[in-house]
Design a protein around this motif. Structure first.
Motif, PDB file in Angstrom:
ATOM      1  N   ARG A  57      -6.889  13.967  -1.708  1.00  0.00           N
ATOM      2  CA  ARG A  57      -6.153  12.864  -2.319  1.00  0.00           C
ATOM      3  C   ARG A  57      -5.104  13.445  -3.248  1.00  0.00           C
ATOM      4  N   GLY A  75      -5.716   6.681   0.586  1.00  0.00           N
ATOM      5  CA  GLY A  75      -5.070   7.205  -0.615  1.00  0.00           C
ATOM      6  C   GLY A  75      -3.818   8.007  -0.324  1.00  0.00           C
ATOM      7  N   GLU A  76      -3.235   8.546  -1.388  1.00  0.00           N
ATOM      8  CA  GLU A  76      -2.022   9.353  -1.295  1.00  0.00           C
ATOM      9  C   GLU A  76      -2.310  10.673  -0.585  1.00  0.00           C
ATOM     10  N   GLU A 130      -3.583  12.321  -5.655  1.00  0.00           N
ATOM     11  CA  GLU A 130      -3.439  11.348  -6.730  1.00  0.00           C
ATOM     12  C   GLU A 130      -3.541  12.021  -8.082  1.00  0.00           C
TER      13      GLU A 130
END
Lengths: 477, 477
Positions: B227, B167-168, B229
């Motif tokens: 994350r 993930g980011e 996100e």
């Protein structure tokens, strides 16, 4: 076919037919004897290959660190050094390891070289042992607190509070490194950052843990903490794991009792559960110390030193007594200390701590009641108005392993101290709420987990007791 | 005088003379009955104050959340609802709590309001219970793995690897936000950053855990992951705790067996050790669901649901079978799904996962053998050349709780996959070393700890099962 762990095979009480073991080759002698290790124990199991009936092609592939599966019988060993061995009927090479390219050769490597190969060093006896001991110590930490009814609290890693007060912080952001958005004043606009404000990595979970202690009574944290300090020493990491218990209604004496009992419990737990690993590490240390001058060697072998800590009371000494001892000490009089102790109020350097622990008392020491102005804002002011109910635990060879205090529970005194130090009350509104609503005496401490692992394993560089150390200039793997 | 914990007083088997209890006032009725809680249990102890002989000034200070110390005898209670109570002889107010200012009033507050007071919400029954259950679940995680001989590995939080693939990422830096130093090309000079390069917060410890599994055999991580996100949902956090076991010589079936056994163990451990807290949370959930339409309510009360998971096999279904079921399902045919399933290869959305778990199978489901092109680079390619040995565990009401796979152990296949996906081999040199030197079949999974806590506590928003949630725009406390 299910494989059996090497540890279970070695601990077997009978011979066994048709068992399977899987692991990595440590050594292969005389085209016949594999020392197989699977990480379940520091001990290898000897696997005797029927080399006359094994293809030459297969024998050649039995190299250091190759992964193999052996099937055969567990029989009594004819050789010395082991009770059982595997009489191999079938061997399968699961994964080859090119002996010329594998970085870790069956010889002594320097610890520095092994750090550069931190992903492979755990395949050595020493690092396998260290990491198993570390794991068992971690579990002992949880078991100690859980048995006593403490609640484990995961305090935040990313924090918006920059007043945690324990050291320099790393910034956490999703803004671009170049051309970050600006606000109307022309400054970086942190409102557009992920959390809508500036955030950092935590240096301590204490302040938030206090809010939980004032509801759940006894709590502890055990998680990563961070210091963005340019300390390239054998005792500092930029990322390390810390244990922070916090207990409502505990005063400083209770706090010292808790810390001492806790340390003894976890050290004893390691001694009771990591016998083979600690015996190996004791040998390693003794060997390493042979290259040192006699005066610098440990006075006790590793296990004796651990036993000493478990069985003896820590010496409790006030800061004021410690200053008297240091002022009158030979190294102070002969000006051997880098920082000469002249008067009450001086901050102690590690040379002074080492003198007290290693030369004067020769046992773990708890120093308490430090001058207020060298300690953090949240520590309870004593009635003398000049000392605070702080305590540090100092260990031989390690230095400070615990720092703790009774917390200032009086709202007015705490706020006054924050004002003097310029700590923003607005930012810590939630912390002050613990003193606004149902405040009470409470205490806690922080223990740097890697320093504990250093002590128990007898290692000397903190980079060798955490899998992938983070230090200034280094975040490999 | 040492105080006794409320839990121990309530569990006493006899009356007791002259005991002391300390805690916080939950309620004070009729100028006489204090419900005292100290966090050791969800249950309060009733303290009967001799109001005729207690100064009016003191009685006035017995307010909600005030900290008090009561000394007296533990006697059999005349009232209903408790076996013992404290006949108070002396009461001391340790810390006042202004009833008008204390944010948490003795009434029902919304969960949103309580989130804004995350430092105080733990003083409520519900959050005290949640955080005790969370703590017990954490311990169960460690105990499960340690009993099985797994080694706990602290994988790094700060990572220089941006190919973890989950993930980011958040950036970690000590460079100034404005006017960061530039190199000769005019770009930000990360050589001057703390670690001498760009670093981020980890999204998964898996890749480094694999290097340890290939030496120690069975390892697990349990630590914070991140994350960056922008997911403002009731199931996502920017900072959460993840458990990642990794086991050498385990194939995908072993991996599913491990995950299922593990989940059952920890859920059972919570049921066995958190009876009072779970009973309270069951009541809370039942109450909350009364406001929902009948069709949306749980079919089982909380404890029955936990028992169901402990006692029943998880349904194992291949991705291909799942696609067939979904394609033929009523919501697909009637076009009620937002994403209509037409053909093999589609990525499953949470609406599909929910249908399978909640409507079709009505039990936890393990989906396995997913199409290779919707899964990560490190997953073992099946012989069919189009699916990988991946598995996800889906839970009713929660969705995905586990994601795991058998790892691609073949060097050539792995490198080819990385090339296709543009993943830098140089950067992952150490990861590839595990396949160069003694590679073997191995598998692991990741379990989001907060989703487990959600499931066990019956809460519905993930922000309510972690002490201080971090989400987009919010890093308070």
């Amino acid at each position: 076919m299910r494989h059996t762990k090497v540890k279970d095979l070695l601990n077997s009480t009978t011979t066994l037919q048709e068992i399977n073991a899987k692991g990595w080759v440590r050594t292969f002698r005389n085209n016949q004897f594999i020392a197989l290790n699977d990480g379940s124990t520091i001990n290898n199991i000897q696997c005797v290959v029927d080399f006359e009936n094994t293809p030459e092609e297969t024998l050649k592939r039995i190299t250091t660190s190759a992964a193999v599966s052996v099937t055969g019988d567990l029989v009594e060993s004819k050789g010395a050094g082991q009770k059982y061995e595997i009489q191999v009927k079938r061997i399968e090479i699961l994964g080859d390891s090119d002996a010329e390219k594998f970085p870790i050769q069956p010889k002594k490597h320097s610890l520095e070289f092994l750090r550069e190969n931190a992903h492979l060093r755990v395949r050595t006896n020493a690092f396998g042992a260290i990491m198993r001991v570390r794991s068992v110590l971690s579990f002992a930490v949880h078991q100690y607190f859980q048995e006593k009814g403490f609640v484990y609290v995961n305090t935040p890693i990313i924090t918006g509070t920059d007043a945690e007060g324990a050291g320099e912080m790393f910034k956490v952001t999703t803004l671009p490194s170049e051309n970050a958005p600006k606000n109307e004043e022309g400054n970086v606009d942190f409102k557009q950052d992920f959390f809508g404000k500036e955030t950092c990595l935590t240096v301590s979970g204490q302040l938030v843990a206090e809010t939980y202690a004032m509801a759940l009574g006894q709590v502890y944290t055990f998680g990563p903490t961070f210091r963005a300090e340019n300390s390239n020493t054998s005792r500092h990491l930029a990322e390390f794991w810390m244990i922070e218990p916090e207990v409502a209604f505990n005063d400083l004496t209770d706090n010292m009792d808790l810390a001492e009992d806790f340390i003894k419990y976890v050290v004893k737990y390691a001694v009771d559960h990591c016998g083979d690993d600690l015996k190996f590490l004791e040998g390693r240390l003794t060997e390493e110390e042979k290259s040192k001058p006699q005066a610098e060697r440990s006075e006790m072998p590793l296990l004796e030193k651990l036993g000493f800590v478990i069985e003896n009371n820590f010496k409790r000494v006030s800061y004021t007594e410690a200053i008297d001892i240091l002022r009158d000490s030979t190294p102070n009089k002969k000006k051997k200390f880098n920082y000469i102790i002249n008067e009450w109020g001086a901050d102690l350097q590690s040379e002074h701590e080492r003198y007290l622990v290693e030369k004067h008392f020769k046992c773990p020491v708890i120093l308490f009641d430090y001058p207020a102005n060298i300690k953090a804002f949240y520590m309870r002011l004593n009635e003398d108005g000049k000392t605070v109910r702080a305590m540090d635990i100092l260990f031989p060879g390690i230095g400070e392993i615990v720092g703790g205090s009774q917390r200032e529970e009086r709202f007015d005194v705490l706020v006054e101290k924050m004002r003097v130090l310029g700590i923003d009350e607005e930012e810590l509104w939630w912390y002050l709420d613990t003193r606004r609503f149902g405040s009470a005496v409470h205490s806690g401490f922080g223990l740097g987990f890697e320093r504990l692992v250093l002590f128990v394993t007898g290692m000397t560089n903190i980079r060798d007791v955490i899998p992938f150390p983070r230090t200034p200039g280094s975040a490999e793997f």
